[in-house]
Every structure is written in C-alpha cells, then in structure tokens.
Design a protein around this motif. Structure first.
Motif, short mmCIF file in Angstrom:
data_model
loop_
_atom_site.label_atom_id
_atom_site.label_comp_id
_atom_site.label_asym_id
_atom_site.label_seq_id
_atom_site.Cartn_x
_atom_site.Cartn_y
_atom_site.Cartn_z
N THR A 223 15.64 -6.07 -11.63
CA THR A 223 16.51 -6.00 -10.15
C THR A 223 16.67 -4.74 -9.42
N ALA A 224 15.86 -3.39 -10.57
CA ALA A 224 16.01 -2.42 -9.74
C ALA A 224 14.82 -2.02 -9.15
N LEU A 225 13.71 -2.62 -9.42
CA LEU A 225 12.42 -2.11 -8.85
C LEU A 225 12.95 -3.14 -7.31
N GLU A 226 13.69 -4.23 -6.99
CA GLU A 226 13.67 -5.52 -5.71
C GLU A 226 14.58 -4.08 -5.34
N THR A 227 15.69 -3.80 -5.48
CA THR A 227 16.42 -2.60 -5.17
C THR A 227 15.61 -1.63 -4.24
N VAL A 228 15.24 -0.75 -4.68
CA VAL A 228 14.06 0.27 -4.48
C VAL A 228 13.22 -0.06 -3.37
N LYS A 229 12.08 -1.38 -3.89
CA LYS A 229 11.35 -1.50 -2.64
C LYS A 229 12.17 -2.46 -1.56
N ALA A 230 13.76 -2.62 -1.54
CA ALA A 230 14.22 -2.58 -0.21
C ALA A 230 14.02 -1.99 0.44
N SER A 231 14.62 -0.93 0.12
CA SER A 231 14.91 0.66 1.44
C SER A 231 13.72 1.38 1.12
N THR A 232 12.42 1.49 1.08
CA THR A 232 11.36 1.66 0.55
C THR A 232 10.40 1.52 1.68
N VAL A 233 10.15 2.65 2.72
CA VAL A 233 8.92 1.98 3.99
C VAL A 233 7.88 3.10 3.30
N PHE A 234 6.77 3.24 3.49
CA PHE A 234 5.39 3.59 3.01
C PHE A 234 4.61 3.80 4.67
N THR A 235 4.17 5.45 4.73
CA THR A 235 2.42 4.63 5.91
C THR A 235 2.18 5.48 5.20
N THR A 236 0.84 4.74 5.54
CA THR A 236 -0.75 5.40 5.51
C THR A 236 -1.63 5.78 5.67
N HIS A 237 -2.68 6.55 5.86
CA HIS A 237 -3.37 7.50 6.59
C HIS A 237 -4.52 7.27 6.80
N THR A 238 -5.04 6.72 5.45
CA THR A 238 -6.30 7.10 4.88
C THR A 238 -7.03 6.03 5.25
N PRO A 239 -8.00 5.57 6.41
CA PRO A 239 -8.87 4.34 6.22
C PRO A 239 -10.00 4.41 5.21
N VAL A 240 -9.68 5.14 4.48
CA VAL A 240 -11.62 4.32 4.07
C VAL A 240 -10.60 4.94 2.55
N PRO A 241 -11.47 3.65 1.43
CA PRO A 241 -10.73 4.09 -0.18
C PRO A 241 -11.07 5.08 -0.94
N ALA A 242 -11.95 6.10 -0.42
CA ALA A 242 -12.46 7.48 -1.15
C ALA A 242 -10.79 8.29 -0.35
N GLY A 243 -10.43 7.90 0.10
CA GLY A 243 -8.94 9.00 0.56
C GLY A 243 -7.66 8.77 -0.07
N HIS A 244 -7.85 7.80 -0.92
CA HIS A 244 -6.99 7.30 -1.50
C HIS A 244 -6.33 8.05 -3.65
N ASP A 245 -5.36 8.33 -3.06
CA ASP A 245 -5.17 9.16 -4.85
C ASP A 245 -5.47 8.26 -6.03
N MET B 165 -2.80 5.53 -6.07
CA MET B 165 -1.20 5.69 -5.54
C MET B 165 -0.83 5.08 -4.04
N THR B 166 -1.36 4.85 -3.46
CA THR B 166 -1.19 3.58 -2.68
C THR B 166 -0.95 2.54 -3.17
N ARG B 167 -1.61 2.11 -4.15
CA ARG B 167 -1.46 0.86 -4.50
C ARG B 167 0.61 0.57 -4.64
N LEU B 168 0.95 1.65 -5.37
CA LEU B 168 2.02 1.91 -6.23
C LEU B 168 2.96 1.88 -5.20
N ALA B 169 2.82 2.99 -3.76
CA ALA B 169 3.30 2.94 -2.56
C ALA B 169 3.46 1.61 -2.05
N VAL B 170 2.73 0.61 -2.16
CA VAL B 170 2.58 -0.35 -1.67
C VAL B 170 3.19 -1.77 -2.39
N SER B 171 3.28 -1.51 -3.32
CA SER B 171 3.91 -2.41 -4.33
C SER B 171 6.18 -1.93 -4.66
#
Length: 730
Positions: free
Chosen positions: A199-221, A258-264
């Motif tokens: 429930t906490a995950l869905e709550t957090v997800k509902a109010s979180t947005v993510f902007t990605t700036h990096t178009p190449v895999p190597a640029g993600h932490d 970290m990008t996968r975490l942000a998307v999730s």
C-alpha cells in the motif's frame, strides 16, 4: 513552501556562477526550472546538495592537459547567497542518515529564488568523521562508495529534511535517477505509521514523477547488489518487507539500477524532448521486451531555458521597445514574438555586434571585430566523446581553407570541461589545443578554459553561429542552442534532441545525422555536410551585405530564429507543461490514493498482488486470422478469433487485442471482445482490424492480453503481457 506543491529533487542546481554547485546541462536546467516556477508562482521546493568544493575549476596547461582545482566553497562567506537552516530553537537543523554501518549527519543550507526555496544538504559537520565530512565535497565523484553515499543523503536525507521542516509535498519530482532513494524513504515513513509495504508503494508511486535525461545505458547510475547490501543492510526491514522485494524495485541485469528504481516508483516518466522520448522507449524496451516499444509509457516535456537568465541586456532592451509590454510574462505565446520581425535590421545587428564585442573582451579573445568580421562559431558543452568536438577537424586542410579566407575569415571558439575520470574527453581538449597552435590555425581556433555560467552567457549571446555535432540520437535535448537562439545566434546542429522540433528550414542549418551506420561512416557523412554548409551557405550569407551595409538576409534569419524558437523553447512553456500535464494529474492521483485511510492505494496493491499471483495461468491458446471472412463481429474485414485462458482472473480485468506493425514504425491495435465461454476461465474473443488496407501477413500480427484497471496511471503499469505463440515484432 506551504504544505502541498512540488518537491523538486536534483543532484545539481545551476542558479548562477556565484554558486558553483553544478557541472553542466542537468544542473542549469534544474536552476532554470525553479527560477521559472518562481516567476510563475508555482509552489515548488528544491532539494539538492551543497558541494563544499563544487564540480571543479578547470585550467588548461601549456601541453593542453586539463587540470582540476577544487577550491573550498565556504557557505558562511558573504559571497555565496546561502543561509544556514535552523530549527525552532534557532539551532542548526541536523539531518541524520544511516549510511551502511554508520550514522552520517548533514546540515541544511537554503537559497531563496523569488518565492521558491532551494535546500542543500552538506555533511561537513563536526559530529561526522573526517571521511564523512568530505562525502559532499565534489559533484559526481568517481568512487562508487562516495556516489551511493551522496545519493542516500540526497534522497533519504532530502525526504527527512522536508519532514523536519514540516513540508508535505503533494508531488515528488525526481530530476534524473540520482535522488531515487527518496522513494524508499517515503515508503519507510509510511511503514513506520503501520501502512503495509504494498500500500505504501502504491501511495508513493501515485504522487511521484520522474524525468530521465540520459539516452544511453552507461549514463544511468548502477550499484552492485553487494554494495546495496552493505549500505542498506539495516534499512531493508524498516520498509515493512523483505530484502528481495526492496531490491526488485531497482533490479536490472543482476545490478541495482537507479533509473529502474525511479521508474518502478513513479506514476509518470518523461523524457526531455520528443526524440528523447522515442529513444527512451527503445532503451526501456530492453527491460520489458514483451511490450512493444511504442507502448512503453514514456512521455515527453521538451526542455526550455530561462529567458531572464540567458538573454543579453541589449536584446532585452530591444524586445522591451518592440514587443508587447508584457512580453516577458507571455513569452510562451507565439503571437508575442511576431513583432521581432518589426525590429529594424540595423538595430538588431548593432545589438548583436555589441554582444559580440563584449564576449570578445570578457573572454580575452585577441580578435579585431572591425568590419563586423570575423564570423565566430561557438562550440561549448561538456567534452564527452559522443558530442564529437573534433568533427569539424576531420579534414584539416579543408577547414583551414574555410577559416583563412582573407575576405571572409571565420573563427572557432571552444569551451567546456571533461569529467576528471574521462580520459577520452580530456584527450579531446588536448587535441584542440594542439590544433590551435598549428600555424594555419593560429588566430582562428581558440579554447576558453574554466567554462561556467558566466562564460556561457557571453558565448551564447555573442557568437554568430552555435555549433552542435552529437552522434544522433545520443543527445537527450540540449539547451545551449536554445539560449543562443533567443539572442539571435543561428544554430548549425545535428537533427538531434530539441533541434528536431525547432528546425524549420529557415531558422538555422541542419546536419541530418546518419543513424544505424558505421560510426566512422557517420562521422564522414556528417563532416562532409558540415563543411558544405559552411562553404556554400553559412559563410557566404554572413558576408553578403545588403542595405545599410548589414547582412540583411542573415538578419532575417536571426529574426526567424528568435520568433520561431524563443516562444517554444523557454521555461515558462516548459514549466507550464509540467504543471498541467504532470504535476496537476499527480496531485489529483496522490490525493485519491491517500483518501479514506489509503483506500484506493490498498485496493490497487491487493489487485496487483492478485494479478501477479495468477498471471502464470493467462495464455493465448489459439489465434485465427480470418482475412476477408465474415465473423459474428463484422463482415468483409480481417477478423481475429482467439481462445484465451484467464484462470482465476475475471475477464473484465484484462484487455485482449490484436496488435501488429503498421509499416511506419508504429503499431495498430484492434480490440477483441469475449463472445463465448468455453469453460471456467476459458473464453473465445473476436474482433476486426481497424483498417481493411492492412496487409495482415506482413504486419507480424498477434494477440495480446494485458491487465487493466481504471486506477492505473497507464495501460502498462504492471509491465505484464501474455502473447500468442507468434511473437509480435514492431
């Protein structure tokens, strides 16, 4: 910021050269974002890190090698616009974050940007060990242990800071993945209140947005699972679940991304240009290959720049004189900028020449600007190999001929830093210095050291042409060319990032940018285009004088550039897009998920768990494609009939559709409806194609089943799909 509003987290903020806690485009974009929010009275609070030694000060030695200097930035010095944050008892507010096996303490400093407050955390606190006091010294450290520690301080510490200040945002915006640990901390806070993990995950997800700036895999932490265990071993259990479930939020290819975490943990993910949205869908398609790339839920908000920061004073005076009096607060309106065409050519040219002279003087360039020459081309950005700083030097003999025409001289001015750990990037700088010292390029090629916002302003205001030559499509957006454009500087750029959207054939020049080809062949093609443009179009047009001895046609192109680009690629338009398309929907969604003691969040969590538990039973057992055949759905159309096994899942909780390629890099979809129940959990679905002209046999058509819910943020929120035996490629 009162309760509500947006918390905007970024690893760097480039507000002004007086506060050197940024490295480049990402930070400057973040700074422009909160400045625009302040201009527009949009309730945003910024959260970042105060780097005691900043990024680094650059000097280039006689051999062309980049030297790194790290002067201490004393936040208590009057030269820096920051204030120590204090608690109700006027004591310094201290935030605690457990980093691995130790407790790390951080002070908070604030910067006031109009109505917006930016908070910056720093670990130079007496309670810390000497090593931990140095954790927030430099931006983007190469050491992984320092990097993960910084990101824990930013994400976890930043969330705790806002809680300590009594700030309760309704939207949490992660600008790139560096701050994604904030989602874990928000889940932990809810878990401490007794809210179950799902429930906490869905709550957090509902109010979180993510902007990605990096178009190449190597640029993600990316951090190893061992490193995650070392740093989060005492933290996992606090989220109300087990280690495996926490790690699954960022797990990708055996590492923690970290990008996968942000998307999730976000309900909306956006790229920073339309093309970058497409590139990001391609990238994320690798994570979820069972979903066609066209269906990957990535949106786009194209970057813009803050006009008040980047516009030359002389140009502003011209706009004040000829544009509507309220142009600055209506800068996103196309009609406002139409009056640029009414500015007398001589006045526009004089202001440009004034900015050009100031740039030459401020940067110490030994150039004689009498007779309006030479044509000055600027190239200033981070020295990363994909930006191809050396592309224009591919044919030195041809370049020398272009630069050294006594009647039409041309100069190149380069500036930028390479990351201290980027050997190839530093080699680019060394090579440019070497070329500039060749006899044929003396006085024609310059490199300016210690590139920062103060020098960037002079360059984007004063050069004649802004050159941008990245490998397409590796530039997510780029904003330096937008800053140049509003100042009447003409862009010559690869059709990548924002320039694909901005170029109209009359406001600058385009290098097509070959793709899907050998890199050397791509460089050859692009450099050939670049030389041809300078030889046949750019240089002749610049030196073609018209009435009053000014380059009338060039000035007309300057006007076209300003009037077509300035209203679109500015932060008022960008932040307005974020507010209406991203923030407002997230505010509504977040409120709905927490209402009535988390009723919606709890329901969604339970529903998703049920779907996951039973999804293995979902199958597309038989697919029939009936071309030009009648069915009970329609006559004389291509019909689809499929047997779908759903097991325990209700047929109204899934969408069944035929999907196929349209031959234009897109896909078509045809909804199938249940027409017969063969047995418990087994149904026959039928439907017809949306277009009778489709060649169904070339479309790689297949049938797909996906879970749906009116509570989902998008159609593929669960990243689940079951396909027929024939794989769908698109």
């Amino acid at each position: 910021m009162p309760n509500g509003g947006v918390a905007y987290f970024s690893a760097e903020f480039g507000l002004d050269e007086s506060l050197p806690i940024y490295s480049g485009g990402l930070g400057v974009l973040a700074g422009d974002h909160i400045k625009a929010a302040a201009d527009m009275n949009i309730p945003i609070t910024g959260v970042g890190i105060f780097y005691s030694k900043g990024y680094f000060q650059q000097s280039i030695n006689e051999g062309g090698s980049q030297q790194h200097l790290y002067p201490y930035i004393d936040p208590e010095a009057s030269t820096y616009p920051v204030q120590l944050v204090r608690d109700a008892e006027e004591r310094p507010l201290i935030i605690e974050v457990r980093v691995g096996s130790r407790q790390v303490y951080a002070k908070a400093w604030s910067v006031q940007v109009g109505s917006v407050t930016l908070y910056l955390l720093n670990t130079d606190v007496e309670s810390n060990s000497d090593k931990d006091r140095r954790l927030t010294d430099t931006l983007y450290p190469s050491e992984q242990d320092v990097r993960i520690s910084q990101e824990m301080i930013l994400g976890i510490g930043g969330a705790r800071l806002l809680a300590a200040l009594g700030i309760q945002p309704e939207v949490w915006h992660m600008n790139e993945g560096h701050s994604a640990f904030l989602a874990l901390e928000r889940i932990r806070m809810l878990s401490a209140e007794g809210v179950p993990f799902e429930t906490a995950l869905e709550t957090v997800k509902a109010s979180t947005v993510f902007t990605t700036h990096t178009p190449v895999p190597a640029g993600h932490d990316v951090f190893s699972i061992d490193m995650m265990d070392r740093y989060f071993c005492d933290y996992y259990w606090q989220l109300g679940t087990d280690r495996e479930q926490v790690l699954s939020l960022g797990s990708l290819n055996g590492t923690f991304n970290m990008t996968r975490l942000a998307v999730s943990t976000s309900s909306k993910v956006n790229g920073v240009s339309k093309l970058h949205g497409e590139v990001t869908r391609d990238l994320f398609h690798g994570w979820m290959p069972h979903i066609p790339r066209q269906d990957i839920p990535i949106y786009s908000v194209t970057n813009g720049v803050h006009i008040g920061t980047w516009l030359a004073d002389g140009m502003k005076m011209l706009f004040d004189r000829y544009l509507p009096s309220d142009w600055a607060v209506r800068s996103e309106e196309l009609d406002v900028w139409a009056a640029v065409r009414d500015i007398p050519a001589t006045q526009l040219w004089e202001e440009h020449q004034r900015a050009k002279s100031e740039m030459v003087r401020e940067l110490g360039l030994p150039l004689d600007l009498s007779g309006d020459g030479p044509l000055i081309v600027g190239f200033a950005r981070r020295f990363a190999t994909y930006k191809r700083a050396l592309l224009i030097f591919r044919d030195l003999e041809r370049l020398a001929h272009i630069l050294n025409d006594p009647q039409r001289p041309v100069c190149l001015v380069f500036a930028g830093k390479a990351h201290p750990a980027d050997g190839p990037g530093k080699e680019l700088i060394r090579r440019i210095v070497e070329i500039s010292r060749e006899e044929r390029f003396k006085g024609r090629v310059y490199i300016v050291d210690n590139y920062a916002m103060d020098k960037a302003k002079k360059l984007v205001q004063g050069v004649d042409v802004w050159l941008n030559t990245p490998v397409k499509p590796m530039e997510a957006s780029g904003t330096s060319g937008q800053k140049a454009a509003m100042n009447g500087v003409l862009n010559c750029s690869v059709l990548d990032g924002w320039w694909v959207e901005g170029y109209n054939g009359r406001n600058g020049w385009a290098i097509e940018g070959a793709t899907d080809t050998d890199p050397d062949q791509q460089d050859q093609q692009d450099s050939e285009t670049l030389y041809r443009l300078f030889e046949e179009e750019i240089v002749p047009l610049f030196y073609k004088r018209g009435e009053h001895a000014v380059p009338t046609e060039w000035i007309n192109m300057m006007k076209e550039s300003i009037s077509s680009l300035a209203p679109v690629f500015n932060t008022r338009r960008m932040v307005s897009d974020y507010w209406h398309k991203v923030y407002v929907p997230a505010i509504a969604r977040g409120r709905r998920f927490v209402a009535d003691n988390f009723e919606v969040a709890s329901r969604v969590a339970a529903y998703k768990q049920f779907i996951r538990d039973h999804w293995s039973a979902v199958s597309v057992r038989k697919v029939e494609i009936l071309a030009d055949h009648s069915s009970r759905i329609g006559l004389n159309k291509i019909a689809f009939r499929a047997e779908i096994g759903l097991g325990a899942i209700w047929h109204k909780d899934v969408r069944v559709e035929a999907v196929g390629a349209d031959g234009r890099r897109g896909i078509w979809k045809a909804k199938l409806d249940p027409v017969q129940q063969l047995a418990k959990g087994l149904y026959v679905y039928e439907g017809v194609s949306p277009d009778v002209s489709i060649n169904i046999w070339k479309a790689n058509a297949n049938v797909r089943v996906t879970p749906i819910s009116s509570d989902f943020a998008n159609d593929f929120e669960m990243e689940l799909a079951a396909w027929g035996a024939v794989p769908c490629t698109s």
